[in-house]
Design a protein around this motif. Structure first.
Motif, PDB file in Angstrom:
ATOM      1  N   HIS A   4       0.829  -1.190   0.000  1.00  0.00           N
ATOM      2  CA  HIS A   4       0.000   0.000   0.000  1.00  0.00           C
ATOM      3  C   HIS A   4       0.869   1.249   0.000  1.00  0.00           C
ATOM      4  O   HIS A   4       2.062   1.197   0.300  1.00  0.00           O
ATOM      5  N   ASN A   6       1.083   3.645   2.040  1.00  0.00           N
ATOM      6  CA  ASN A   6       1.737   3.951   3.314  1.00  0.00           C
ATOM      7  C   ASN A   6       3.011   3.124   3.498  1.00  0.00           C
ATOM      8  O   ASN A   6       3.982   3.584   4.110  1.00  0.00           O
ATOM      9  N   SER A   7       3.029   1.921   2.935  1.00  0.00           N
ATOM     10  CA  SER A   7       4.234   1.101   3.040  1.00  0.00           C
ATOM     11  C   SER A   7       5.314   1.570   2.069  1.00  0.00           C
ATOM     12  O   SER A   7       6.509   1.488   2.372  1.00  0.00           O
ATOM     13  N   PHE A   9       5.631   4.639   1.401  1.00  0.00           N
ATOM     14  CA  PHE A   9       6.086   5.788   2.185  1.00  0.00           C
ATOM     15  C   PHE A   9       7.123   5.332   3.214  1.00  0.00           C
ATOM     16  O   PHE A   9       8.171   5.972   3.386  1.00  0.00           O
ATOM     17  N   GLU A 152       3.831  -5.330   5.791  1.00  0.00           N
ATOM     18  CA  GLU A 152       3.435  -3.970   6.152  1.00  0.00           C
ATOM     19  C   GLU A 152       3.834  -3.646   7.595  1.00  0.00           C
ATOM     20  O   GLU A 152       4.337  -2.551   7.878  1.00  0.00           O
ATOM     21  N   TYR A 177       2.400   8.904   7.310  1.00  0.00           N
ATOM     22  CA  TYR A 177       2.221   7.454   7.164  1.00  0.00           C
ATOM     23  C   TYR A 177       0.810   7.063   7.577  1.00  0.00           C
ATOM     24  O   TYR A 177       0.144   6.269   6.904  1.00  0.00           O
ATOM     25  N   GLY A 180      -1.897   7.791   5.042  1.00  0.00           N
ATOM     26  CA  GLY A 180      -1.979   6.756   4.014  1.00  0.00           C
ATOM     27  C   GLY A 180      -2.662   5.508   4.526  1.00  0.00           C
ATOM     28  O   GLY A 180      -3.479   4.897   3.832  1.00  0.00           O
ATOM     29  N   LEU A 181      -2.335   5.135   5.755  1.00  0.00           N
ATOM     30  CA  LEU A 181      -2.956   3.957   6.361  1.00  0.00           C
ATOM     31  C   LEU A 181      -4.460   4.162   6.518  1.00  0.00           C
ATOM     32  O   LEU A 181      -5.254   3.257   6.232  1.00  0.00           O
TER      33      LEU A 181
END
Length: 202
Positions: A4, A6-7, A9, A152, A177, A180-181
């Protein structure tokens, strides 16, 4: 494995943090590297221009932009730009594991292991038709994959450790982060609700 935003990132933060002691980045340079690690995922807004309307077939999901950034970083002797190109390249490599990506661009072919879709690829349209929203297929494939979830979590932990030890002054950017999550979790629960409503109707 499906990563994803966020990951991606988190990977950017890890890369920037590890190189920070060597180059003593300022805030702009640190953010440049982090943003380069996930910025190309916003090409999803241009999917209509892509082959099969798949944003990963766009040039932004090939290695070409990363090569350009790396070359410019060398020409202008700017380590942050060079490392940004490296972070961009890592994003493309990682994307080959889940659904694949147009790695070299010009052949216009999806390249990669495509671990999350390998078994369904031949009859993908049939699988998608089972859902009220086709996005649910891809979303549920991710959240039902323990390896993806473990990756993740591991990336989050490594991100926290590296930024604490190597770039503590930039700790505040971890806030992004969680944005995004939140985006991915909100979408996941929205899709679950949509599919639940379909089940109830049946």
């Amino acid at each position: 494995m499906y990563i994803h935003i966020n990951s991606h990132f988190a990977i950017g933060v890890i890369i920037a943090s590890l190189f920070n002691p060597l180059f003593n980045f300022d805030l702009l340079e640190f953010l440049l590297i982090v943003f380069a690690s996930f910025l190309n995922d916003f090409d999803v807004f241009f999917s209509k221009y892509a082959k099969d309307h798949n944003h990963r077939n766009l040039i932004t999901h090939s290695i070409i932009p990363s090569i350009v950034l790396i070359i410019l970083g060398i020409v202008f002797y700017w380590p942050a730009l060079f490392i940004s190109g490296f972070a961009y390249f890592i994003h493309i490599v990682v994307d080959t594991f889940d659904w694949g990506t147009n790695f070299f661009y010009f052949p216009q072919r999806t390249f990669g292991l495509r671990l999350l879709i390998k078994n369904e690829e031949e009859n993908l349209s049939e699988h998608l038709s089972q859902y009220n929203n086709p996005e649910s297929f891809f979303d549920f494939k991710y959240y039902n994959n323990k390896i993806s979830l473990a990756v993740e979590v591991i990336l989050f932990v490594v991100m926290i450790i590296t930024i604490i030890f190597f770039a503590l002054e930039f700790m505040f950017i971890i806030f992004f982060y969680f944005l995004g999550l939140y985006f991915h979790l909100a979408r996941h629960f929205r899709l679950k609700k949509i599919e639940k409503e379909k089940e109830n109707q049946e």
